[in-house]
Design a protein around this motif. Structure first.
Motif, PDB file in Angstrom:
ATOM      1  N   GLN A  10      42.478 147.111  33.667  1.00 18.86           N
ATOM      2  CA  GLN A  10      43.202 146.749  34.887  1.00 18.86           C
ATOM      3  C   GLN A  10      44.449 145.923  34.562  1.00 18.86           C
ATOM      4  O   GLN A  10      45.518 146.131  35.156  1.00 18.86           O
ATOM      5  N   SER A  22      48.358 147.127  35.364  1.00 21.99           N
ATOM      6  CA  SER A  22      49.289 146.278  36.113  1.00 21.99           C
ATOM      7  C   SER A  22      50.567 146.046  35.324  1.00 21.99           C
ATOM      8  O   SER A  22      51.667 146.105  35.874  1.00 21.99           O
ATOM      9  N   PRO A  47      49.314 148.868  39.389  1.00 22.07           N
ATOM     10  CA  PRO A  47      48.281 147.852  39.660  1.00 22.07           C
ATOM     11  C   PRO A  47      47.106 148.404  40.467  1.00 22.07           C
ATOM     12  O   PRO A  47      46.934 148.094  41.652  1.00 22.07           O
TER      13      PRO A  47
END
Length: 321
Positions: free
Chosen positions: A65, A69, A74
């Protein structure tokens, strides 16, 4: 187009009370003797009933993650487990409630067989079916392409192999054989998949990257009935035979696993290590890729490639029935 990522993993117990309910889920429908079930339960009990797979998968998801991002994508990354919490059905329900409708799927298994990949896809379909029945909604899941030979997966394993070699006595490092291990599967299942071939491809690439010419592929963690044919040789049988043939040292690399979970910690760090000690064979075990930054980079790469591939068009949906 995509609004989320779903990481699908095996799952593992989080304490002693979880062990037998967890094993009941894992072994449902399989011909496994009660004695074997109790033996496996004991393996988990040695480690307090806690499998590292849950925490390691969480770190992998968090690392993914963060990288998405940083790359300008994101997306929330969710974890769904086949056999223990967070279970796939619960995860998909939570995703739906939070607005997810189209997810990139990442199955935490590099090499393909029914039990390592296809069964996970079937579990996702079952979870989607449950979601449709309970909410009327659905989440499309588009999977990343194969990554058993991805350069970053290879590089992470090779780095861990080199670290393991450095833990061997200096005088035997040059003679060490690199022994790759993977979960054994029934022979008929192997005959209808590319599991062995992909393991050999992964192993050859890692050995080359680590600068090792002497390597072999073996198997571990067999769970079927003794009379049923499964992939061989078993790692313990192999090192015993290799020692009699003059093998001076070994490095074990769990190429078929992406986390150091109980099957790695017990079958290699305890069982195989005990055999090596008994026969006087110096041995070091390379870590699985775990949350190595190179592996997290690879996860991000295959997810981003999947997003880019369908940037201007939707994949054909796999509708849960």
């Amino acid at each position: 187009m995509f609004d989320s990522v779903l990481v699908v993993s095996f799952g593992g117990p989080n304490g002693l009370p979880d062990v037998r309910p967890f094993l009941e889920r894992v072994l449902r429908g399989r011909r496994v003797t009660p004695e074997r079930i109790e033996a496996v339960a004991h393996h988990y009990e040695i480690f307090g009933g806690v499998s590292p797979i849950t925490e390691l998968t969480r770190r992998q998801a968090e690392g993914l993650q963060h990288r998405l991002s940083a790359a300008g994508r994101p997306l929330p990354v969710y974890i769904g487990m086949r056999n223990w919490h967070p279970l796939l059905e619960d995860t998909l329900t939570g995703m739906w409630r939070e607005g997810a409708r189209r997810a990139v799927g990442f199955i935490a298994a590099a090499q393909h067989s029914y039990s390592s990949c296809q069964q996970y896809r079937e579990n996702v379909i079952a979870a989607r079916t449950s979601l449709r029945e309970n909410t009327g909604g659905d989440i499309d899941v588009t999977y990343v392409p194969s990554w058993f030979d991805h350069p970053l997966f290879i590089a992470a394993n090779a780095a861990h192999v080199r670290e393991a070699i450095d833990r061997l006595p200096q005088e035997v490092r040059g003679a060490a054989r690199l022994i790759f291990t993977a979960h054994s599967i029934p022979q008929p299942m192997a005959d209808t998949s590319l599991y062995r071939e992909q393991l050999l491809t992964s192993g050859e690439a890692v050995a080359r990257a680590a600068g090792i010419a002497d390597w072999a592929l073996v198997y571990q963690s067999r769970s079927g009935r003794p009379g049923d044919p499964w992939l061989e040789p078993d790692v313990c049988d192999y090192v015993r035979r290799a020692r009699t043939e003059g093998l001076e040292a070994a490095v074990l690399c769990p190429i078929g696993f992406v986390c150091d979970h109980i099957e790695v910690l017990y079958d290699l760090d305890r069982e195989a290590a005990a055999v090596c000690a008994e026969i006087g064979l110096p041995m070091a075990r390379a870590e699985a890729v775990n949350d190595d930054p190179l592996f997290l980079d690879m996860m991000a790469d295959v997810v981003l490639r999947t997003i880019a591939r369908y940037e201007h068009g939707r994949p054909l949906p796999l509708v849960a029935r």
